[in-house]
Design an enzyme around this catalytic site. Structure first.
Site, PDB file in Angstrom:
ATOM      1  N   THR A  98       0.859  -1.187   0.000  1.00 22.19           N
ATOM      2  CA  THR A  98       0.000   0.000   0.000  1.00 22.19           C
ATOM      3  C   THR A  98       0.894   1.234   0.000  1.00 22.19           C
ATOM      4  OG1 THR A  98      -1.697  -1.180   1.252  1.00 22.19           O
ATOM      5  CG2 THR A  98      -1.818   1.233   1.228  1.00 22.19           C
ATOM      6  N   LYS A 174      -6.673   1.051  -3.603  1.00 20.51           N
ATOM      7  CA  LYS A 174      -6.276   0.368  -2.375  1.00 20.51           C
ATOM      8  C   LYS A 174      -6.437   1.302  -1.170  1.00 20.51           C
ATOM      9  CE  LYS A 174      -4.681  -2.849   0.323  1.00 20.51           C
ATOM     10  NZ  LYS A 174      -3.341  -3.428   0.258  1.00 20.51           N
ATOM     11  N   LYS A 242       0.377   2.971   9.412  1.00 25.45           N
ATOM     12  CA  LYS A 242       0.966   3.271   8.104  1.00 25.45           C
ATOM     13  C   LYS A 242      -0.103   3.462   7.038  1.00 25.45           C
ATOM     14  CE  LYS A 242       2.044   0.256   5.267  1.00 25.45           C
ATOM     15  NZ  LYS A 242       1.535  -0.326   3.997  1.00 25.45           N
TER      16      LYS A 242
END
Length: 301
Positions: A98, A174, A242
């Site tokens: 990602t 995503k 994250k």
């Protein structure tokens, strides 16, 4: 019919290891690499092909990068021991982490300068589907990149969304998925522990809510981990600061307010601060349990 490829999977965590197993099962000569040498050695015992990456890179048809973030992806591709300069023209990099869409576009451009294809290919489905070759891939890239990656996509995924003819749209999609997934996990934990304050047993919560309108895929997948008191990481808490951080960075660049994402992020940050970063992301429930002085299953003693 599968055309055997020489494929390297870099990053043998729960998702990467399953991807490597799927490539191997599909008949590809598969090399596996990880910063943990035990993972790489284990893969060799299961049929992976041994060999240093620097020695085999020139013969590879595909490199699948399944690391944590953009910095690690860039290091794998173009760092001091980066693989891209050693690949032959026409090889393909399938990048699964990602990352921000702009980063994906930068990597595509850098790969293109040396004649290597780049497929922006974030994945979804979890470690079990990775091992079954049943992932969903949110992919974008040139037609040549899709063609070069066709065999490894067939080995690793049952659903491939072709989202654009250049890198970026795959990573954008995503980010949308991770916004929902992270919020759903945090909300599941909040609902389960809220139920406990009202006398709702966690097992009963799963039985009932999974059949009701309030359910979600994340609830049905993660809540049983809490009921079992088993936080073996299939997807760790540390992933979410994250990934949700990336979502908020993208939102900021678009002048878009994402307050629910920000609230979910803080719960994962709190979980990491409690020392739970390496546990399954369902452990975010422990933040709520601590604050409400609740005892989760498995913690009775």
């Amino acid at each position: 019919m599968t055309t055997p490829h020489r494929t390297a999977v870099i990053g043998l965590g729960s998702m990467g290891y399953g991807i490597a197993q799927s490539c191997l099962a599909a008949g590809h000569m598969t090399f596996g690499y990880d910063i943990n040498p035990d993972q790489a050695a284990r893969f060799v015992t299961e049929g992976g092909t041994p060999g240093a990456l620097s020695e085999v890179a020139g013969a590879l048809d595909a490199v699948i990068v399944v690391v944590l973030n953009a910095a690690q992806t860039e290091n794998v591709l173009f760092g001091p021991e980066g693989v891209v300069p050693h690949l032959h023209k026409g090889a393909v990099v399938m990048a699964c982490a990602t990352v921000p869409p702009e980063f994906a576009r930068q990597m595509e451009a850098c790969c293109g300068e040396v004649g290597v294809h780049y497929l922006d290919a974030p994945i979804s489905g979890g470690s079990i589907k990775a091992a079954e070759g049943a992932l969903s891939v949110m992919a974008s890239g040139t037609p040549d990149a899709f063609a070069a990656a066709a065999e490894v996509l067939k080995a690793t995924a049952t659903t491939v969304f072709e989202l654009g003819d250049q890198a970026g749209p795959g990573s954008a999609m995503k980010a949308v998925n991770q916004l929902l997934a992270g919020v759903h996990i945090a909300t599941m934990a909040e609902a389960l522990t809220f139920g406990m304050t009202q006398g709702v047993d966690p097992a009963q919560f799963v039985e009932v809510i999974s059949k009701c309108a309030g359910s979600s895929w994340m609830l049905e997948n993660r809540a049983p981990h809490i009921v079992a008191g088993d936080y073996t990481p299939h997807s760790s808490v540390n992933i979410w600061p994250k990934d949700l951080g990336i979502v908020l960075d993208i939102a900021k660049s678009a002048s878009f307010s994402a307050p629910i994402t920000a609230a979910a992020l803080q719960q994962f940050v709190a979980a990491a601060g409690m020392g739970l970063g390496g546990e399954d992301d369902a452990a975010v429930a422990k933040v709520y349990a601590r604050n409400a002085q609740l005892t989760l299953p498995g913690d009775e003693t």
